[in-house]
Scaffold this active site. Structure first.
Site, PDB file in Angstrom:
ATOM      1  N   GLU A 219      -1.311  -2.675  12.619  1.00 25.62           N
ATOM      2  CA  GLU A 219      -0.484  -1.986  13.603  1.00 25.62           C
ATOM      3  C   GLU A 219      -1.111  -2.089  14.994  1.00 25.62           C
ATOM      4  O   GLU A 219      -2.329  -2.000  15.132  1.00 25.62           O
ATOM      5  CB  GLU A 219      -0.360  -0.512  13.204  1.00 25.62           C
ATOM      6  CG  GLU A 219       0.730   0.183  13.965  1.00 25.62           C
ATOM      7  CD  GLU A 219       0.861   1.663  13.605  1.00 25.62           C
ATOM      8  OE1 GLU A 219      -0.120   2.246  13.114  1.00 25.62           O
ATOM      9  OE2 GLU A 219       1.941   2.207  13.834  1.00 25.62           O
TER      10      GLU A 219
ATOM     11  N   CYS B  63       1.510  10.796   9.531  1.00 33.79           N
ATOM     12  CA  CYS B  63       2.465  10.212  10.480  1.00 33.79           C
ATOM     13  C   CYS B  63       3.857  10.214   9.842  1.00 33.79           C
ATOM     14  O   CYS B  63       4.003   9.796   8.681  1.00 33.79           O
ATOM     15  CB  CYS B  63       2.053   8.784  10.820  1.00 33.79           C
ATOM     16  SG  CYS B  63       3.232   7.931  11.882  1.00 33.79           S
TER      17      CYS B  63
ATOM     18  N   ARG C 200       0.841  -1.207   0.000  1.00 30.20           N
ATOM     19  CA  ARG C 200       0.000   0.000   0.000  1.00 30.20           C
ATOM     20  C   ARG C 200       0.864   1.241   0.000  1.00 30.20           C
ATOM     21  O   ARG C 200       2.004   1.219   0.478  1.00 30.20           O
ATOM     22  CB  ARG C 200      -0.946  -0.001   1.197  1.00 30.20           C
ATOM     23  CG  ARG C 200      -0.318   0.069   2.589  1.00 30.20           C
ATOM     24  CD  ARG C 200       0.108   1.434   3.038  1.00 30.20           C
ATOM     25  NE  ARG C 200       0.393   1.487   4.474  1.00 30.20           N
ATOM     26  CZ  ARG C 200       1.240   2.335   5.020  1.00 30.20           C
ATOM     27  NH1 ARG C 200       1.948   3.166   4.273  1.00 30.20           N
ATOM     28  NH2 ARG C 200       1.432   2.351   6.332  1.00 30.20           N
TER      29      ARG C 200
ATOM     30  N   GLU D  55      -6.183   7.244   8.219  1.00 29.91           N
ATOM     31  CA  GLU D  55      -5.009   7.970   8.739  1.00 29.91           C
ATOM     32  C   GLU D  55      -4.484   8.973   7.699  1.00 29.91           C
ATOM     33  O   GLU D  55      -3.986  10.046   8.039  1.00 29.91           O
ATOM     34  CB  GLU D  55      -3.917   6.978   9.137  1.00 29.91           C
ATOM     35  CG  GLU D  55      -2.677   7.651   9.694  1.00 29.91           C
ATOM     36  CD  GLU D  55      -1.695   6.673  10.343  1.00 29.91           C
ATOM     37  OE1 GLU D  55      -2.138   5.738  11.032  1.00 29.91           O
ATOM     38  OE2 GLU D  55      -0.491   6.871  10.164  1.00 29.91           O
TER      39      GLU D  55
ATOM     40  N   ARG E  55      -5.389   5.645   1.005  1.00 30.15           N
ATOM     41  CA  ARG E  55      -4.474   4.508   1.106  1.00 30.15           C
ATOM     42  C   ARG E  55      -4.782   3.649  -0.114  1.00 30.15           C
ATOM     43  O   ARG E  55      -5.912   3.153  -0.250  1.00 30.15           O
ATOM     44  CB  ARG E  55      -4.715   3.701   2.385  1.00 30.15           C
ATOM     45  CG  ARG E  55      -4.211   4.387   3.660  1.00 30.15           C
ATOM     46  CD  ARG E  55      -2.718   4.184   3.837  1.00 30.15           C
ATOM     47  NE  ARG E  55      -2.141   5.056   4.838  1.00 30.15           N
ATOM     48  CZ  ARG E  55      -1.806   4.694   6.083  1.00 30.15           C
ATOM     49  NH1 ARG E  55      -2.015   3.465   6.475  1.00 30.15           N
ATOM     50  NH2 ARG E  55      -1.257   5.546   6.898  1.00 30.15           N
TER      51      ARG E  55
ATOM     52  N   THR F 153       6.259   8.309  10.013  1.00 30.63           N
ATOM     53  CA  THR F 153       6.786   7.002   9.591  1.00 30.63           C
ATOM     54  C   THR F 153       6.483   6.721   8.124  1.00 30.63           C
ATOM     55  O   THR F 153       7.130   5.872   7.511  1.00 30.63           O
ATOM     56  CB  THR F 153       6.167   5.839  10.404  1.00 30.63           C
ATOM     57  OG1 THR F 153       4.753   5.857  10.224  1.00 30.63           O
ATOM     58  CG2 THR F 153       6.504   5.935  11.862  1.00 30.63           C
TER      59      THR F 153
ATOM     60  N   ARG G 116       4.578  -6.986  12.689  1.00 30.25           N
ATOM     61  CA  ARG G 116       3.282  -6.565  13.242  1.00 30.25           C
ATOM     62  C   ARG G 116       2.421  -7.787  13.482  1.00 30.25           C
ATOM     63  O   ARG G 116       2.693  -8.870  12.965  1.00 30.25           O
ATOM     64  CB  ARG G 116       2.524  -5.650  12.267  1.00 30.25           C
ATOM     65  CG  ARG G 116       3.128  -4.280  12.116  1.00 30.25           C
ATOM     66  CD  ARG G 116       2.233  -3.341  11.301  1.00 30.25           C
ATOM     67  NE  ARG G 116       2.908  -2.055  11.150  1.00 30.25           N
ATOM     68  CZ  ARG G 116       2.393  -0.999  10.545  1.00 30.25           C
ATOM     69  NH1 ARG G 116       1.187  -1.057  10.035  1.00 30.25           N
ATOM     70  NH2 ARG G 116       3.063   0.137  10.447  1.00 30.25           N
TER      71      ARG G 116
ATOM     72  N   ARG H 289       4.141   0.583   2.266  1.00 29.28           N
ATOM     73  CA  ARG H 289       4.345  -0.531   3.198  1.00 29.28           C
ATOM     74  C   ARG H 289       4.016  -1.806   2.438  1.00 29.28           C
ATOM     75  O   ARG H 289       2.880  -2.046   2.050  1.00 29.28           O
ATOM     76  CB  ARG H 289       3.454  -0.406   4.436  1.00 29.28           C
ATOM     77  CG  ARG H 289       3.859  -1.409   5.542  1.00 29.28           C
ATOM     78  CD  ARG H 289       3.156  -1.133   6.843  1.00 29.28           C
ATOM     79  NE  ARG H 289       1.881  -1.804   6.951  1.00 29.28           N
ATOM     80  CZ  ARG H 289       1.694  -3.052   7.369  1.00 29.28           C
ATOM     81  NH1 ARG H 289       2.728  -3.805   7.718  1.00 29.28           N
ATOM     82  NH2 ARG H 289       0.479  -3.562   7.444  1.00 29.28           N
TER      83      ARG H 289
END
Ligand code: ADP
Ligand code: IOM
Length: 351
Positions: A304, A261, A116, A215, A219, A263, A299, A270
């Site tokens: 997460e 975020c 993603r 988030e 995505r 990260t 994970r 990811r």
């Protein structure tokens, strides 16, 4: 102004990167700063203050947050991605540059593969700071754009406020949809007006999916059963290119794609597998050592902050900034290859 804001005591009991880098001195330096969209230091750190088990604990409200609060974000970014202030970000989305023959043709270990990316719309506040009106507009614009997709990417949009609870739950259980009520996102301001303007688009095979307004505003997801990482990445690249024909994403030469975020900055990619490692998971120290060596993250099975079930783990690339998309997927591939090798050795020893 927040001049009365006091250093949050909760951070003294946290191992998050916010707790590590937001010293009392730095707190005093940053506490009255505010971005053009009204995002304050309190907004940035609230998730880490409310959730002392956060990994990071800091969110941006807009692209400008990464400049206004740079003395904090730069340290977090360097720690997480190993990316320094003067380093350059790079990109390579050519699937042919990936060296990734299927690692598990007879499906002994890898259950499924998913890649993603996160994206946010140019010149609009991130989900942490966005208004209801703009959030609604994003949902409308993106879902309309997706309806014009054809071939393998053709699908349907399912708004969260218009599907049954049963359907929602089964999409979450089957790993297609984001979970509800995430406390980390809640305290970052990302769950405001939930479930309105949130939803999922997917094709009939659920191999191409897109989340709206979680988030990050988008995505973009490609996934399928088994371990053909190249096929999954190729489909993702096609979908990103199609979207880019119609939408401009927030991007910065230094930080890459801008995400809420830190990260996810850079490639915002990811790449993960769900993988069965029953022997290695009885030796967690060794498991973590291999993961660190190959820059992959472990994970649990429901994403997460979740736990593993039945010796199945989610293994993904950790670095996303200063490395290209191909390098990120290759990190995951190399890590998974090493984990499978060790799992086989342990299995043979136990027989
Ligand atoms: P993100 O990947 O967007 O950062 P999460 O870690 O919360 O978010 O994962 C979202 C969902 O995707 C979870 O249900 C998770 O189990 C699922 N998922 C992640 N990787 C895979 C995979 N390789 N196969 C199947 N589902 C996956
Ligand atoms: N990406 C985000 N959800 N996460 C890193 C939260 C945290 O643990 O700080």
């Amino acid at each position: 102004m927040n001049s009365n804001l006091k250093y949050p005591k909760a951070l003294e009991n946290s191992n998050s990167l916010v707790a590590k880098y937001l010293t009392k001195e730095l707190f005093e330096e940053l506490k009255d700063r505010v971005t053009i969209n009204g995002f304050t230091l309190q907004n940035v750190i609230n998730s880490g203050v409310q959730n002392i088990d956060s990994g990071i604990g800091a969110y941006a409200g807009d692209k400008e947050s990464y400049e206004v609060f740079a003395p904090l974000f730069d340290k977090i970014i360097e720690d997480y991605h190993g990316f320094k202030k003067d380093d350059k970000h790079k990109t390579n989305m050519n699937p042919n540059d990936l060296n990734a023959p299927n690692l598990d043709i007879d499906s002994q270990f890898i259950i499924s593969t998913r890649v993603r990316v996160a994206r946010n719309i140019k010149d609009i506040p991130l989900g942490t700071a966005i208004s209801k009106e703009l959030r609604d507009k994003i949902e409308q614009d993106i879902s309309q754009t997706l309806l014009s997709f054809d071939g393998e990417l053709q699908g349907k949009y399912y708004p969260l406020n218009n599907i049954t609870l049963d359907d929602r739950e089964s999409l979450i259980k089957d790993h297609f949809l984001f979970k509800e009520g995430d406390r980390f996102l809640q305290s970052a301001g990302l769950n405001r007006d939930w479930p309105n303007a949130r939803g999922i688009f997917h094709n009939s095979d659920k191999t191409f999916l897109l989340w709206i307004n979680e988030e990050d505003q988008l995505r973009i997801i490609s996934m399928q059963q088994g371990g053909d990482i190249k096929e999954v990445f190729t489909r993702l690249v096609l979908a990103i290119k199609k979207l880019q024909e119609k939408i401009k994403f927030e991007y910065d030469k230094h930080l890459g794609y801008i995400t809420s975020c830190p990260t996810n900055l850079g490639t915002a990619i990811r790449a993960s597998v769900h993988i069965k490692l029953p022997n290695l998971s009885t030796k967690m120290d060794e498991f973590k050592e291999i993961a660190d060596k190959y820059s992959v993250q472990i994970r649990g099975i429901h994403g997460e902050h979740s736990d593993s079930e039945g010796g199945v783990y989610d293994i993904s690339n950790k670095r996303r900034l200063g490395v290209s998309e191909v390098e990120c997927v290759q990190d995951m591939y190399n890590g998974v290859q090493a984990l499978i090798k060790r799992e086989k050795e342990l299995r043979n020893k136990n027989y």
